[in-house]
Structures are given as structure tokens and as C-alpha cells.
Design a protein around this motif. Structure first.
Motif, PDB file in Angstrom:
ATOM      1  N   ALA A 458       0.842  -1.199   0.000  1.00 41.12           N
ATOM      2  CA  ALA A 458       0.000   0.000   0.000  1.00 41.12           C
ATOM      3  C   ALA A 458       0.876   1.247   0.000  1.00 41.12           C
ATOM      4  CB  ALA A 458      -0.893   0.001   1.239  1.00 41.12           C
ATOM      5  N   ALA A 459       0.332   2.295  -0.597  1.00 36.93           N
ATOM      6  CA  ALA A 459       1.089   3.546  -0.666  1.00 36.93           C
ATOM      7  C   ALA A 459       0.942   4.293   0.652  1.00 36.93           C
ATOM      8  CB  ALA A 459       0.572   4.378  -1.823  1.00 36.93           C
ATOM      9  N   GLY A 460       1.459   3.735   1.725  1.00 39.11           N
ATOM     10  CA  GLY A 460       1.356   4.383   3.029  1.00 39.11           C
ATOM     11  C   GLY A 460      -0.058   4.294   3.559  1.00 39.11           C
ATOM     12  N   MET A 461      -0.318   4.978   4.664  1.00 35.01           N
ATOM     13  CA  MET A 461      -1.640   4.933   5.272  1.00 35.01           C
ATOM     14  C   MET A 461      -2.339   6.257   4.995  1.00 35.01           C
ATOM     15  SD  MET A 461      -2.473   4.045   9.212  1.00 35.01           S
ATOM     16  CE  MET A 461      -4.065   3.369   9.672  1.00 35.01           C
ATOM     17  N   GLN A 462      -3.583   6.172   4.551  1.00 41.97           N
ATOM     18  CA  GLN A 462      -4.327   7.394   4.267  1.00 41.97           C
ATOM     19  C   GLN A 462      -4.530   8.182   5.562  1.00 41.97           C
ATOM     20  OE1 GLN A 462      -5.205   8.561   1.119  1.00 41.97           O
ATOM     21  NE2 GLN A 462      -3.768   6.906   0.677  1.00 41.97           N
ATOM     22  N   ILE A 463      -4.523   9.521   5.451  1.00 40.66           N
ATOM     23  CA  ILE A 463      -4.626  10.363   6.648  1.00 40.66           C
ATOM     24  C   ILE A 463      -5.909  10.069   7.416  1.00 40.66           C
ATOM     25  CG2 ILE A 463      -4.831  12.728   7.471  1.00 40.66           C
ATOM     26  CD1 ILE A 463      -3.096  13.599   5.223  1.00 40.66           C
ATOM     27  N   ASP A 464      -6.997   9.901   6.680  1.00 40.79           N
ATOM     28  CA  ASP A 464      -8.263   9.683   7.381  1.00 40.79           C
ATOM     29  C   ASP A 464      -8.273   8.359   8.128  1.00 40.79           C
ATOM     30  OD1 ASP A 464      -9.763  12.021   7.135  1.00 40.79           O
ATOM     31  OD2 ASP A 464     -10.105  11.585   5.013  1.00 40.79           O
ATOM     32  N   ALA A 465      -7.583   7.365   7.560  1.00 38.96           N
ATOM     33  CA  ALA A 465      -7.497   6.079   8.247  1.00 38.96           C
ATOM     34  C   ALA A 465      -6.681   6.235   9.529  1.00 38.96           C
ATOM     35  CB  ALA A 465      -6.865   5.036   7.338  1.00 38.96           C
ATOM     36  N   ALA A 466      -5.604   6.998   9.449  1.00 35.32           N
ATOM     37  CA  ALA A 466      -4.779   7.230  10.640  1.00 35.32           C
ATOM     38  C   ALA A 466      -5.560   8.048  11.666  1.00 35.32           C
ATOM     39  CB  ALA A 466      -3.493   7.952  10.256  1.00 35.32           C
ATOM     40  N   ARG A 467      -6.317   9.036  11.167  1.00 37.17           N
ATOM     41  CA  ARG A 467      -7.129   9.859  12.071  1.00 37.17           C
ATOM     42  C   ARG A 467      -8.116   8.989  12.838  1.00 37.17           C
ATOM     43  NH1 ARG A 467     -11.684  11.479  12.847  1.00 37.17           N
ATOM     44  NH2 ARG A 467     -12.514  10.433  11.018  1.00 37.17           N
ATOM     45  N   ALA A 468      -8.761   8.075  12.099  1.00 43.26           N
ATOM     46  CA  ALA A 468      -9.745   7.195  12.732  1.00 43.26           C
ATOM     47  C   ALA A 468      -9.052   6.253  13.720  1.00 43.26           C
ATOM     48  CB  ALA A 468     -10.503   6.407  11.668  1.00 43.26           C
ATOM     49  N   ALA A 469      -7.890   5.719  13.322  1.00 47.17           N
ATOM     50  CA  ALA A 469      -7.200   4.765  14.190  1.00 47.17           C
ATOM     51  C   ALA A 469      -6.781   5.419  15.508  1.00 47.17           C
ATOM     52  CB  ALA A 469      -5.981   4.195  13.477  1.00 47.17           C
ATOM     53  N   LEU A 470      -6.413   6.695  15.453  1.00 43.61           N
ATOM     54  CA  LEU A 470      -5.989   7.396  16.667  1.00 43.61           C
ATOM     55  C   LEU A 470      -7.168   8.092  17.349  1.00 43.61           C
ATOM     56  CD1 LEU A 470      -2.631   9.044  15.519  1.00 43.61           C
ATOM     57  CD2 LEU A 470      -2.959   6.970  16.837  1.00 43.61           C
ATOM     58  N   ASP A 471      -8.340   8.013  16.722  1.00 45.15           N
ATOM     59  CA  ASP A 471      -9.536   8.648  17.257  1.00 45.15           C
ATOM     60  C   ASP A 471      -9.321  10.157  17.442  1.00 45.15           C
ATOM     61  OD1 ASP A 471     -12.115   8.747  18.059  1.00 45.15           O
ATOM     62  OD2 ASP A 471     -11.718   8.211  20.148  1.00 45.15           O
ATOM     63  N   LEU A 472      -8.735  10.782  16.444  1.00 42.74           N
ATOM     64  CA  LEU A 472      -8.487  12.220  16.518  1.00 42.74           C
ATOM     65  C   LEU A 472      -9.645  12.991  15.898  1.00 42.74           C
ATOM     66  CD1 LEU A 472      -4.706  12.328  15.573  1.00 42.74           C
ATOM     67  CD2 LEU A 472      -5.731  12.733  17.808  1.00 42.74           C
ATOM     68  N   PRO A 473      -9.955  14.169  16.426  1.00 48.77           N
ATOM     69  CA  PRO A 473     -11.120  14.913  15.952  1.00 48.77           C
ATOM     70  C   PRO A 473     -10.881  15.690  14.650  1.00 48.77           C
ATOM     71  CG  PRO A 473     -10.086  16.069  17.767  1.00 48.77           C
ATOM     72  CD  PRO A 473      -9.326  14.789  17.597  1.00 48.77           C
ATOM     73  N   ASP A 474      -9.654  15.769  14.177  1.00 47.12           N
ATOM     74  CA  ASP A 474      -9.373  16.625  13.023  1.00 47.12           C
ATOM     75  C   ASP A 474      -8.187  16.023  12.271  1.00 47.12           C
ATOM     76  OD1 ASP A 474      -8.559  18.678  11.284  1.00 47.12           O
ATOM     77  OD2 ASP A 474      -9.157  20.255  12.706  1.00 47.12           O
ATOM     78  N   ARG A 475      -8.332  15.882  10.922  1.00 47.53           N
ATOM     79  CA  ARG A 475      -7.251  15.253  10.168  1.00 47.53           C
ATOM     80  C   ARG A 475      -5.982  16.105  10.146  1.00 47.53           C
ATOM     81  NH1 ARG A 475      -7.178  15.833   4.532  1.00 47.53           N
ATOM     82  NH2 ARG A 475      -7.171  13.583   4.254  1.00 47.53           N
ATOM     83  N   ARG A 476      -6.143  17.427  10.407  1.00 50.32           N
ATOM     84  CA  ARG A 476      -4.949  18.277  10.435  1.00 50.32           C
ATOM     85  C   ARG A 476      -4.008  17.882  11.576  1.00 50.32           C
ATOM     86  NH1 ARG A 476      -7.410  24.057  10.745  1.00 50.32           N
ATOM     87  NH2 ARG A 476      -8.782  22.839  12.084  1.00 50.32           N
ATOM     88  N   LEU A 477      -4.600  17.256  12.611  1.00 49.46           N
ATOM     89  CA  LEU A 477      -3.752  16.812  13.723  1.00 49.46           C
ATOM     90  C   LEU A 477      -2.827  15.692  13.271  1.00 49.46           C
ATOM     91  CD1 LEU A 477      -6.502  16.925  16.466  1.00 49.46           C
ATOM     92  CD2 LEU A 477      -4.421  18.297  16.441  1.00 49.46           C
ATOM     93  N   VAL A 478      -3.318  14.846  12.350  1.00 49.74           N
ATOM     94  CA  VAL A 478      -2.472  13.771  11.822  1.00 49.74           C
ATOM     95  C   VAL A 478      -1.299  14.393  11.068  1.00 49.74           C
ATOM     96  CG1 VAL A 478      -2.396  11.741  10.337  1.00 49.74           C
ATOM     97  CG2 VAL A 478      -4.480  12.268  11.630  1.00 49.74           C
TER      98      VAL A 478
END
Ligand SMILES: Nc1nc2c(ncn2[C@@H]2O[C@H](COP(=O)(O)OP(=O)(O)OP(=O)(O)O)[C@@H](O)[C@H]2O)c(=O)[nH]1
Ligand SMILES: [Mg+2]
Length: 638
Positions: A458-478
């Protein structure tokens, strides 16, 4: 302007005192004057010898009207405590003092009235001793008679001195005016009055009415009966609000500055002082907080612990029923039946209506608000953990405490909690607790590593997937967390590998074999990019190519064109030997390739700033231009 609230037992001469000093009638209702008793709040004001204005909020002393007393005293910073010389200390003297102490009011003046009827000295000494044990501490005292006028000038002088010593509230503080009276004037709409403790209101300001949060614009502003353009706390204010129906405003609502208060129905509090509802003894507001949170009923004095019980919470002019969940020593979570606008550090007053049955006055406790948006207590032991955390907090929590509890917060949310000082945001308006931020960075590493293990191509992990995995409220935090060893590219996150581990070993054997064949082709003809058919035959699909690009084995020029890494540098060298400017056709010839490859390659070089496309479609090599290292390596970092 200064504002002071009266307090004291029924009939001890509070209203008579206001009348004697101001010449104004605090008992506004005919029924009050007929019964010779204050029922609701009254007002009066005078100009002190210093020239300052002093407004009085006069409260009823009768036990039945204590909620009116509370509505008046809530937002006021100083008290005029009245005890009659002939009767001395009485039950509502005690209750009012407990209220004053629970509200944390620190400034005041003791007035012993009816000095024409009895020697004021013993009552004064007794009252001063009781008051000294509360938040007021040692306060000055004056003996007066409203009938003969004796002592009234001394009282005014003492008030002048008290007012001069009062702290000046911050005129820039957020505005919250608890409505204590509202009425409508034919032709002018609705008027609300209240005490402005701090901050400034201007004519034409827009405030928000709680709890509906509907906006209301100030059509006219008055202070002490005079129209003013602006007024700063402390002040008594009357606001004529534009376009409001009658009956929209009531006592207990507040007019607040938008965005500066948290409307909440769940708060964590520290009980600061409690006065148990006993007929004798604990009358002075300085009692311990423990009894309020005891889980066992304290059978000896009828002061049942408040576990799971309903109490009445008073804040400003508002009164709201709340359920108490004890968290630990002197710490509790309150679920309010209706939301109120609060800051952390606000003082609220708790009354236990149940104790009325077993005593001559309700017990009262003070509390400070530690959190206005507390996290849910889901796990077993969460309450105890919360109590351990809150126990170390100051009465006015700061950004440090709030972030240590909440981890991540928006600056605007913190501001609405009453905290304007905060550390630098990690991105946008997001603030992070330093430890939590480090742990998030650690978690991100783990998430990316397990993603890479599960999906090596895979071409790395998509930001939204990482956001969801970390349960973060905003993708900019990723994105903000993506500091080395993490790297963002093409909208996906990668972990950078140490230099020695880069490249080929990461590719599965069949992909590696195919790439070797391709690289051999490209060694012979560096700009003859393989076509789709060739790639298919080699078994290189889009994912395999992406993996090879990340491994640094191939360089992607466009979706359709891949070359060996460094092809851009080699192309620049070839093009540099041409007569400048040159056409695309000339470049294609020189590079010995097809249009299918030449055009994307030239566009790639344009974008990289190596070549410049002129208006006539010819190109020049920019002076000294070399493809930047990062562009050469493309995605080779991962
Ligand atoms: N002789 C004498 N009578 C007083 C004095 N002050 C007040 N009174 C009388 O005491 C009664 C009660 O006075 P208020 O001023 O209404 O008492 P209050 O404390 O405002 O009472 P509530 O508002 O009902 O709690 C009235 O009849 C007053 O005239 C005083 O200094 N001397
Ligand atoms: Mg009165």
C-alpha cells in the motif's frame, strides 16, 4: 460604580437603612410596603463623599424568600451585613452569612441597626466573632439608627472606605449579566436588569440570552437610571433589548458575550465550605465539606450525605436542580436539570432542600467549578481516578490542568471555559497536552507499522485512516503529528526507514525481479519508458509500481510514465546541450524517446523548475537549474 448587597434577618432594618442613606424606596411592591416586609429584590443608590456611585441590592430577610436573596447576592462582590441591636443574632443572620461565605464574598461591612432600641455593643461583638470565621474574616462595624439618623454619616464614610478598597474588575473581562428583573415598557420592548460584575457593555452590543442562545441587541443601556453609551463592571445595569417579545426574559437567564461562556449541564466541582442544617451550632458557614459528600447518613444531625441526591445549585440569579455524584473527598460531579453559562473557577452555591424538614434552615455549601465539560466516567474506578486528578487542581484551573485532563482542546473551547492564556497550538487552534501529544506520536508509529506490515504494497496509510485509528477529531492533527520519523506524501503517511534499510529489500521477490528487468531496459534506453503492455507482461500493477517507487527503484514521472531514478537529472543534462529555447519535438529527438514519454517528462521538469515553458510553447533550461534532490528521489524516502 460599586455594588453592595444587603443581608440579615427579617425586620432587622435593611430596607430602612437603604431608605435612610439614599432616600429611595427599595420595597418596590405595594404588597411589600403594606406588609412592611421585603419580598423581592430592591434597589437604591447614592453618590459617596469620594464622588463614586454606590448601588445597593436590597434582599428579603424572610426565610421563605431566601431564593430571592440568593438571586441578588450571587453576582455581587461585597455585603452590607445587618443585625438589629434589640434582637441580636437570629436564624436568617446565620443562613445569610452561610450564603455569603459559600459564595466566597470577601468584602463587607457589619451594621448593627436599631441602636436607639438597645445597646449595640454586645450584638456587634457577637456578630463580628461569627463573621470572622467565614470568607469575610474581620470586617469593620458601624452602629446606626435609621429612626434617629445616629451613625448614618459614619456608615456612609465606612462604605466610602470599603468601596475604595474593592478590587477594580477587569473591564475587558467577558460579559455575563444574570437577569434579576425583567419587564416590558410599552413602545420600548423588553428591559432586563442585573449586576455586571466585570467587563464592559456598550449600546448596540449584541449579547446572547441563555439558555436559548438567541442573540439580542442592546437598544438602550442605563446605569442607575441614566442612559449611558457604555458601562463597565462593577455596575447595576438596565438593558433595553431590541426585538424581544415580552416573557422571553426571566430571572435566572443570563445575557452573555457570544463565544466566551460554556453553556453546560454537567460540571465537576470542589465543595469548599458547608454549613449543615442544624438548629443550633453550625450556623456560621465555616463547617467542613465532608458531610456533604458522606456516603453514609450522618444520623446525629440529620445531615444526610448527598450521594445520588438532588440539590439546588444557585449561580448568579439562576437556580437549578442537580443530581450529585460524589467523586472523592470534597469532589463531586453535578448533573444540572437545565444548562447554565459557566467558567471554570466560578463559584456556585448548593442547597440541600431535604434538610429543611429537619432543621430551621436549609444547609448550604459553596463549591468551585473545576470543569464545565468533564469527560464521561465509563470505566470502573473512573470516579476515583478523576478525584485523584482533580484533588491537585487549584480553584481556578489553567490551560495546563484542562489540557492534562482533556488531552486535546480547541483554543476557542478553552476560551469559552474562561481560560485565555494557553500554550502554542500544535496546529490551527488545537492545543495539546505535551505528554498526550508524545503518546499520540508513539501511537501513530505503532498504527503505521502495523499498517505497513499488513499491507506492504500500500502507498502508506491514508490520513483519514490514521485519524480514525488514533480517534483524533481533526485530520490536520495527523498532518501535524507527521514529523520525522513520519512523513507525508501524496496524501498518505509513511514511516521513514533508516538509510541502511532503504530500497530493494522491502519489495516482494516477484516485484523485485520484474523491476530488475525494467531497470536493465532503462539502462540501455534511459527515456524509453515501458508502456502498459510491457508492464502488464512483467506483472507490475499500479500497487507494485507504487511500492517500487517508494523503495527508490523507479521514478514516477506521470501516471503513465516511469523511469529509473535520476532520469530527470539525466534529461536536464541532455536538454542543456540543445540550442535554447527548444521545441518539444527537438527535445523528444534529443532524448531519443516517444511523445508519450517526452511530454510528461518536460511537464515534470517545468514543474520542478528545471525548464521553463515560454508563451510560444518552446522551453529554456533555467540558469543553473538542477532537479532538487527531493524531486530526484521522488518517493524514495520510504
Ligand atoms: N427603632 C428603630 N426601628 C427601625 C430601625 N430600622 C428599621 N426599623 C423598623 O424595623 C422594621 C423593619 O425594617 P425593615 O427595614 O423593613 O427591615 P428589613 O430588614 O428590610 O426586613 P425584610 O426586608 O423583611 O427582611 C420597620 O418597622 C422599621 O421602621 C431603627 O434603626 N430603629
Ligand atoms: Mg427589607
Amino acid at each position: 460604580m460599586h455594588v453592595i448587597v444587603t443581608a440579615g434577618h427579617v425586620d432587622h432594618g435593611k430596607s430602612a437603612l437603604i431608605r435612610a442613606m439614599t432616600g429611595m424606596e427599595p420595597d418596590r411592591w405595594a404588597e411589600e410596603r403594606r406588609r412592611g416586609m421585603t419580598i423581592d429584590l430592591g434597589f437604591g443608590w447614592l453618590t459617596l463623599p469620594s464622588g463614586d456611585q454606590l448601588a445597593f441590592v436590597d434582599v428579603p430577610g424572610h426565610e421563605r424568600f431566601v431564593t430571592n436573596m440568593l438571586a441578588g447576592a450571587g453576582p455581587v462582590p461585597a455585603v452590607l451585613f445587618v443585625v438589629a441591636a434589640d434582637e441580636g443574632w437570629m436564624p436568617q443572620s446565620a443562613e445569610h452569612l452561610a450564603v455569603i461565605s459559600a459564595l466566597g464574598i470577601k468584602r463587607g461591612l457589619l451594621v448593627v441597626t436599631k441602636s436607639d432600641l438597645a445597646d449595640p455593643a454586645p450584638v456587634m461583638a457577637d456578630a463580628q466573632a461569627r463573621i470572622a470565621r467565614t470568607s469575610l474574616g474581620q470586617i469593620p462595624a458601624v452602629a446606626v439608627s435609621s429612626v434617629t439618623g445616629a451613625g448614618v454619616p459614619d456608615l456612609v464614610a465606612a462604605l466610602d472606605e470599603l468601596c475604595r478598597s474593592l478590587p477594580v474588575p477587569d473591564p475587558g473581562a467577558p460579559v455575563r449579566i444574570w437577569v434579576d428583573r425583567s419587564f416590558s415598557i410599552t413602545g420600548s420592548g423588553t428591559v432586563a436588569t442585573g449586576t455586571l460584575p466585570a467587563g464592559t457593555v456598550h449600546r448596540d452590543d449584541e449579547l446572547v440570552i441563555t439558555p436559548s442562545m438567541r442573540p439580542a441587541r442592546i437598544r438602550e443601556l442605563q446605569a442607575l437610571g441614566e442612559p449611558v453609551a457604555a458601562v463597565s463592571g462593577t455596575a447595576r445595569v438596565a438593558l433595553n433589548l431590541r426585538g424581544l417579545d415580552k416573557d422571553v426574559l426571566h430571572r435566572g437567564m443570563a445575557l452573555v458575550q457570544a463565544g466566551r461562556w460554556t453553556l453546560t449541564d454537567l460540571i465537576d466541582v470542589r465543595i469548599t465550605a458547608a454549613s449543615m442544617g442544624r438548629a443550633a451550632g453550625a450556623e456560621d458557614g465555616g463547617g467542613s465539606a465532608g458531610g456533604w459528600l458522606a456516603s453514609e447518613p450522618a444520623a446525629d444531625n440529620g445531615a444526610t450525605g448527598l450521594l445520588g441526591r438532588a440539590v439546588t445549585v444557585h449561580i448568579g440569579s439562576a437556580r437549578v436542580v442537580a443530581r450529585v455524584r460524589p467523586l472523592g473527598p470534597a469532589l463531586a460531579r453535578l448533573s444540572l436539570a437545565d444548562p447554565v453559562p459557566l467558567h471554570v473557577g466560578d463559584r456556585v452555591l448548593l442547597r440541600d432542600p431535604g434538610s429543611r424538614r429537619s432543621s430551621s434552615w436549609p444547609s448550604v455549601a459553596g463549591a468551585v467549578v473545576l470543569d464545565v465539560a468533564p469527560p464521561q466516567l465509563l470505566r470502573r474506578g473512573a470516579a476515583a481516578a478523576t478525584a485523584r486528578q482533580l484533588a491537585s487542581w487549584p480553584d481556578t484551573p489553567t490551560a495546563t490542568e484542562m489540557l492534562s485532563r482533556h488531552g486535546l482542546m480547541r483554543a476557542s473551547v478553552l476560551l469559552a471555559m474562561g481560560i485565555s492564556d494557553h500554550p502554542r497550538p500544535v496546529c490551527g487552534e488545537w492545543l495539546a497536552d505535551p505528554d498526550y501529544w508524545r503518546s499520540l506520536s508513539h501511537q501513530l508509529g505503532e498504527v503505521l507499522a502495523s499498517h505497513a506490515a499488513a499491507e506492504p504494497l500500500a502507498a502508506g496509510m491514508q490520513i483519514d485512516a490514521a485519524r480514525a485509528a488514533l480517534d483524533l477529531p481533526d485530520r490536520r492533527l495527523v498532518t501535524a503529528l507527521a514529523k520525522p520519523p513520519f512523513r507525508m506524501s501524496c496524501g498518505a503517511l509513511h514511516i521513514m526507514k533508516p538509510a541502511g534499510q532503504r530500497g530493494v529489500p522491502e519489495l516482494p521477490a516477484p516485484v523485485l525481479a520484474a523491476v530488475r528487468v525494467l531497470r536493465a531496459d532503462l539502462d540501455k534506453a534511459p527515456f524509453a519508458s515501458p508502456d502498459a503492455d510491457r508492464l502488464r507482461k512483467l506483472g507490475l500493477d499500479a500497487r507494485a509500481i507504487a511500492a517500487a517507487v517508494r523503495a527508490g527503484e523507479l521514478m514516477r514521472i506521470s501516471d503513465q510514465v516511469v523511469l529509473a531514478p535520476g532520469a530527470d537529472v539525466a534529461a536536464a543534462a541532455v536538454l542543456g546541450k540543445l540550442d535554447q529555447p527548444f521545441t518539444a519535438a527537438r527535445a523528444r529527438e534529443a532524448l531519443d524517446t516517444t511523445r508519450r514519454t517526452a511530454i510528461p517528462l518536460l511537464e515534470y521538469l517545468d514543474a520542478a523548475g528545471v525548464t521553463e515553458r515560454l508563451p510560444d510553447d518552446r522551453r529554456v533550461l533555467r540558469d543553473g537549474a538542477q532537479p532538487a534532490k527531493s524531486l530526484v528521489s521522488g518517493e524514495a524516502g520510504s
